[in-house]
Design a protein around this motif. Sequence first.
Motif, PDB file in Angstrom:
ATOM      1  N   ALA A 103       1.696  35.038  49.581  1.00  0.00           N
ATOM      2  CA  ALA A 103       3.011  35.027  50.217  1.00  0.00           C
ATOM      3  C   ALA A 103       2.982  35.767  51.545  1.00  0.00           C
ATOM      4  O   ALA A 103       3.577  35.327  52.538  1.00  0.00           O
ATOM      5  CB  ALA A 103       4.030  35.683  49.274  1.00  0.00           C
ATOM      6  N   TRP A 157      17.361  33.575  49.949  1.00  0.00           N
ATOM      7  CA  TRP A 157      16.889  34.502  48.916  1.00  0.00           C
ATOM      8  C   TRP A 157      15.500  34.081  48.455  1.00  0.00           C
ATOM      9  O   TRP A 157      15.197  32.904  48.352  1.00  0.00           O
ATOM     10  CB  TRP A 157      17.865  34.464  47.744  1.00  0.00           C
ATOM     11  N   ARG A 158      14.639  35.072  48.226  1.00  0.00           N
ATOM     12  CA  ARG A 158      13.331  34.783  47.621  1.00  0.00           C
ATOM     13  C   ARG A 158      13.148  35.686  46.424  1.00  0.00           C
ATOM     14  O   ARG A 158      13.555  36.849  46.453  1.00  0.00           O
ATOM     15  CB  ARG A 158      12.214  35.066  48.615  1.00  0.00           C
ATOM     16  N   ARG A 159      12.470  35.159  45.430  1.00  0.00           N
ATOM     17  CA  ARG A 159      12.129  35.965  44.284  1.00  0.00           C
ATOM     18  C   ARG A 159      11.233  37.109  44.750  1.00  0.00           C
ATOM     19  O   ARG A 159      10.370  36.908  45.610  1.00  0.00           O
ATOM     20  CB  ARG A 159      11.378  35.099  43.285  1.00  0.00           C
ATOM     21  N   GLU A 161      19.099  35.015  55.765  1.00  0.00           N
ATOM     22  CA  GLU A 161      17.788  34.771  55.153  1.00  0.00           C
ATOM     23  C   GLU A 161      17.969  34.162  53.766  1.00  0.00           C
ATOM     24  O   GLU A 161      18.712  34.716  52.955  1.00  0.00           O
ATOM     25  CB  GLU A 161      17.031  36.097  55.007  1.00  0.00           C
ATOM     26  N   ASP A 214       3.917  34.377  55.203  1.00  0.00           N
ATOM     27  CA  ASP A 214       4.925  34.997  56.061  1.00  0.00           C
ATOM     28  C   ASP A 214       4.354  35.305  57.429  1.00  0.00           C
ATOM     29  O   ASP A 214       5.006  35.097  58.455  1.00  0.00           O
ATOM     30  CB  ASP A 214       5.434  36.286  55.415  1.00  0.00           C
ATOM     31  N   PRO A 219       8.228  39.117  45.170  1.00  0.00           N
ATOM     32  CA  PRO A 219       6.901  38.576  44.906  1.00  0.00           C
ATOM     33  C   PRO A 219       6.230  39.293  43.743  1.00  0.00           C
ATOM     34  O   PRO A 219       6.206  40.525  43.678  1.00  0.00           O
ATOM     35  CB  PRO A 219       6.142  38.795  46.212  1.00  0.00           C
TER      36      PRO A 219
END
Lengths: 230, 118
Positions: free
Chosen positions: B110, B98-100, B96, B114, B102
């Motif tokens: 977001a 990386w995401r900050r 996956e 998703d 939220p």
Amino acid sequence: MKGWALALVVVVAATLAIGVQGLPTHDAPEAPIHDHVGARYVERGVEETGMRNLVGAVLLNYRGFDTMVEVVVIFTALAAVLALPRAGSVADAPEALPVSPVVLFVVRLLAPFIALFAIALLFRGHVSPGGGFQAGALFGALFVALGLVLGRRGAARLVPERARPWLQAAAPLTFAAVAALGWALTGSFLGFPQAPELHAVREAMALALEVAIAVGGGVILGSLFQTMEA
Amino acid sequence: MTLALDLASLLLLAVGLAFVAGGTLGLVRLPDLFSRAHATGKCDSVGASAILVALALQGGFSFGDLKLLLLVALVLVTAPTAAHALARSAYRTGLEPWRRAPAAGWRRGAERRDAGAP
């Protein structure tokens, strides 16, 4: 924690900097490397071994036993990996991913150049730096790159099943054969005949060893990659 | 002429070093494989080629220069390919990106994105 890491970096860097101060300059004649056998190799290597390239003279002649055991070590590494239990055979394993068109293009573009460079290194190794080990590393890289593109089954077909064990063992077997020939000709194991009229024999023995190191090393590297991937 | 060549070399060396330093910093500091491959792939290809061109300028138009320029071509082809292959196989095998984490303000948006993703 960060303070400790920084302190460690500073200490290591300072130690290295002090060490660099103590190094001889690049062409210093009093450098430790020239104190021991090096001078003898440079002064009398060509005359004593009859080889045109000092690197080859040291590798195959002065330190021939070292090189011979080295190729045995590489072969043993492959044997150890092959002896590990595996889930299935290479041919049965499913293909992981469709091949990236970018990787396919780049490998197709570069493969001929890699092969040409490897062959050039192998045959230039007689007269200038280069030789079997370097060429073998390149052949191995070529096998690995082709394996990425052709998939496992395609890569397995590159080296025919029946010839594979012989190619993997090429370097130790050739060393044994050349050493026996040297024994017959000179009376000492892995000896190279010194007589000027046997110049061609000497060159052929060295060339056979270099080719075997390159082919054997390359096939072993490729086999290692395929075996560990499966 | 020599001065111009030297200045060009210096400039290219500085650019190359800046890119290599940036790529190294990115390798250490960025959060996941994708962003790290992005940093090292881009910066190493540009940084290494800039340094090689700087060296070629110092060679006085010899055969060695041609070899250095060939190396530039090789680096420019292989470094992005390696980064691409790494990132692609990581993505295809399910790593996956990386995401900050939220922030409160845009969390709902977001989540909707998703939920709508295939």
